[in-house]
Design a protein around this motif. Sequence first.
Motif, PDB file in Angstrom:
ATOM      1  N   ALA B 119      13.418  16.876  11.712  1.00 11.96           N
ATOM      2  CA  ALA B 119      13.801  17.826  10.656  1.00 11.96           C
ATOM      3  C   ALA B 119      14.821  18.839  11.166  1.00 11.96           C
ATOM      4  O   ALA B 119      15.436  19.557  10.384  1.00 11.96           O
ATOM      5  CB  ALA B 119      12.563  18.537  10.113  1.00 11.96           C
ATOM      6  N   LEU B 122      19.753  18.399  11.259  1.00  9.69           N
ATOM      7  CA  LEU B 122      20.872  18.890  10.459  1.00  9.69           C
ATOM      8  C   LEU B 122      21.087  20.399  10.555  1.00  9.69           C
ATOM      9  O   LEU B 122      21.922  20.957   9.864  1.00  9.69           O
ATOM     10  CB  LEU B 122      20.709  18.462   8.999  1.00  9.69           C
ATOM     11  N   ARG B 142      22.880   5.461  17.573  1.00  9.72           N
ATOM     12  CA  ARG B 142      23.496   5.141  16.278  1.00  9.72           C
ATOM     13  C   ARG B 142      24.491   3.991  16.423  1.00  9.72           C
ATOM     14  O   ARG B 142      24.498   3.044  15.629  1.00  9.72           O
ATOM     15  CB  ARG B 142      24.214   6.371  15.705  1.00  9.72           C
ATOM     16  N   GLU B 164      25.819   0.600   8.652  1.00  7.43           N
ATOM     17  CA  GLU B 164      25.434   1.975   9.005  1.00  7.43           C
ATOM     18  C   GLU B 164      24.022   2.320   8.489  1.00  7.43           C
ATOM     19  O   GLU B 164      23.395   3.279   8.972  1.00  7.43           O
ATOM     20  CB  GLU B 164      26.459   2.963   8.397  1.00  7.43           C
ATOM     21  N   LEU B 165      23.548   1.546   7.512  1.00  2.87           N
ATOM     22  CA  LEU B 165      22.346   1.977   6.796  1.00  2.87           C
ATOM     23  C   LEU B 165      21.005   1.798   7.504  1.00  2.87           C
ATOM     24  O   LEU B 165      20.101   2.609   7.286  1.00  2.87           O
ATOM     25  CB  LEU B 165      22.325   1.350   5.400  1.00  2.87           C
ATOM     26  N   ARG B 168      20.052   4.867   9.182  1.00 10.42           N
ATOM     27  CA  ARG B 168      19.726   5.912   8.204  1.00 10.42           C
ATOM     28  C   ARG B 168      18.365   5.683   7.562  1.00 10.42           C
ATOM     29  O   ARG B 168      17.646   6.637   7.255  1.00 10.42           O
ATOM     30  CB  ARG B 168      20.815   5.991   7.136  1.00 10.42           C
ATOM     31  N   LEU B 169      18.018   4.421   7.326  1.00 10.38           N
ATOM     32  CA  LEU B 169      16.692   4.128   6.768  1.00 10.38           C
ATOM     33  C   LEU B 169      15.599   4.611   7.711  1.00 10.38           C
ATOM     34  O   LEU B 169      14.604   5.212   7.289  1.00 10.38           O
ATOM     35  CB  LEU B 169      16.540   2.620   6.528  1.00 10.38           C
ATOM     36  N   GLU B 171      15.878   6.909  10.070  1.00 14.04           N
ATOM     37  CA  GLU B 171      15.972   8.370  10.115  1.00 14.04           C
ATOM     38  C   GLU B 171      15.286   9.006   8.896  1.00 14.04           C
ATOM     39  O   GLU B 171      14.749  10.114   8.982  1.00 14.04           O
ATOM     40  CB  GLU B 171      17.452   8.732  10.134  1.00 14.04           C
ATOM     41  N   SER B 172      15.278   8.296   7.771  1.00 12.80           N
ATOM     42  CA  SER B 172      14.705   8.880   6.552  1.00 12.80           C
ATOM     43  C   SER B 172      13.188   9.058   6.673  1.00 12.80           C
ATOM     44  O   SER B 172      12.578   9.750   5.858  1.00 12.80           O
ATOM     45  CB  SER B 172      15.049   8.039   5.323  1.00 12.80           C
ATOM     46  N   VAL B 174      11.881  10.862   8.733  1.00 12.60           N
ATOM     47  CA  VAL B 174      11.785  12.310   8.933  1.00 12.60           C
ATOM     48  C   VAL B 174      11.592  13.017   7.585  1.00 12.60           C
ATOM     49  O   VAL B 174      10.774  13.927   7.455  1.00 12.60           O
ATOM     50  CB  VAL B 174      13.066  12.827   9.622  1.00 12.60           C
ATOM     51  N   ASN B 175      12.331  12.565   6.582  1.00 12.30           N
ATOM     52  CA  ASN B 175      12.228  13.175   5.252  1.00 12.30           C
ATOM     53  C   ASN B 175      10.927  12.778   4.575  1.00 12.30           C
ATOM     54  O   ASN B 175      10.275  13.596   3.923  1.00 12.30           O
ATOM     55  CB  ASN B 175      13.401  12.748   4.372  1.00 12.30           C
ATOM     56  N   ILE B 176      10.557  11.498   4.710  1.00 13.79           N
ATOM     57  CA  ILE B 176       9.309  11.033   4.090  1.00 13.79           C
ATOM     58  C   ILE B 176       8.139  11.800   4.697  1.00 13.79           C
ATOM     59  O   ILE B 176       7.225  12.235   4.002  1.00 13.79           O
ATOM     60  CB  ILE B 176       9.138   9.510   4.286  1.00 13.79           C
ATOM     61  N   VAL B 192       9.820  -0.249   6.815  1.00 13.44           N
ATOM     62  CA  VAL B 192      11.200   0.217   6.983  1.00 13.44           C
ATOM     63  C   VAL B 192      12.002  -0.800   7.803  1.00 13.44           C
ATOM     64  O   VAL B 192      13.175  -1.062   7.520  1.00 13.44           O
ATOM     65  CB  VAL B 192      11.222   1.627   7.612  1.00 13.44           C
TER      66      VAL B 192
END
Lengths: 230, 230
Positions: B119, B122, B142, B164-165, B168-169, B171-172, B174-176, B192
């Motif tokens: 988190a 960014l 990456r 690239e995705l 990112r999937l 990494e997401s 972290v958001n979930i 994932v």
Amino acid sequence: MSLARAGRPRLQTQRRPGTTARDEILDAAAELFTTLGYSATSTRTIAELVGIRQASLYHYFDTKSDILCALLSQTVAPTLSFVDSLLQADPALTSVEHLHALAAFDGEQLLSGRWNLGALYLLPELREAQLEPFWSERERLRLHYLEVGRAIVAETGVHETAAELPFRLVESLVNIRSLPAGAAPDELPLHVADACVRVLGVADDPILSLRMRTHEEIGRYTAAGVTSGP
Amino acid sequence: MSLARAGRPRLQTQRRPGTTARDEILDAAAELFTTLGYSATSTRTIAELVGIRQASLYHYFDTKSDILCALLSQTVAPTLSFVDSLLQADPALTSVEHLHALAAFDGEQLLSGRWNLGALYLLPELREAQLEPFWSERERLRLHYLEVGRAIVAETGVHETAAELPFRLVESLVNIRSLPAGAAPDELPLHVADACVRVLGVADDPILSLRMRTHEEIGRYTAAGVTSGP
């Protein structure tokens, strides 16, 4: 936070983009929050960057939190409005078409603002209760993606857990955007929209026609005179 | 930042998990950075939470930035080490198998730490030059995902932008993870990982065998006695 409330006279000529003082405050705050950081920014610094008195800023926003909430809402509100438009499409869209158009539009929103506001989503400070209006809207959007995703995996047979991922793929544009300049390729939101349906098990064949329908729906929405930006 | 450098005697008994004072400092800092925020946390607050003197903290870390850099490196280093292990697999892995195992392992890492350190990725404050060692490692990871992804789309015919995705999937997660408790479903990293190959155009059929191979590779790595956690 009334748009109509009058501000004090400005100290000098306009420094920031925006048609109202409120817009200029939001633009300056967005720059400071995304470059200096939310905690490190004071309402005084924001007022200085706009070229107004701190007291004038308080005509528009009661607190720094209110400014943040207004900024974050800008990242969600246009997409929620586009969802309403999609639901009125004639002929009605399939779930796959709906998701593709939604992801392309939402992704374009996240990439197009002057500042990468999505980078603030994970700030610990965002848990403040004053941000509740933003969180409710964003949760509404997430649940909408989830509902459409579930309708799709019910047909393709992919595990239901995948239904959470299209929202996350679109959100990852915030992270891609934070890479050094020039890293975001052409038509990135469309590629992400393709990925959103692919991740739910939709075969490659219909993707070209999906892109055409998405283009139509975004065109229809824009032509209806609804502004797509903040 | 030497592990061997001796600290001062502690004021009281151990309050934080960790086998060394350095680990305890890292754990306390991770809690404060992810709950209170990085800017709002001082080295003094960190020392207080550990139960040591601020001067003792400086035996281990010269600055708050150094602590952040060490924490962020923990989110990347185990996965880079797992990549080395994957490259030595016998029989050699296909690109698809490699990506699947990598994503499953990396995702598990991001979900398993006590604090949601991703988190912090960014944060504007992260652009500080002192964090360069972390950024280099993360960029290396990456680019590795990107290279493997490109090898896969070269075979499936999906547009190169999709390569690239997968990063990112993962990494997401972290958001979930930042959603209210209980929201992360079972086997999320495996789902994932499935999504990572699906998004690059890999058909559904081989996903079950992919999961078996991924399980073997993570088992082999763990059995080799390499710690997978910080």
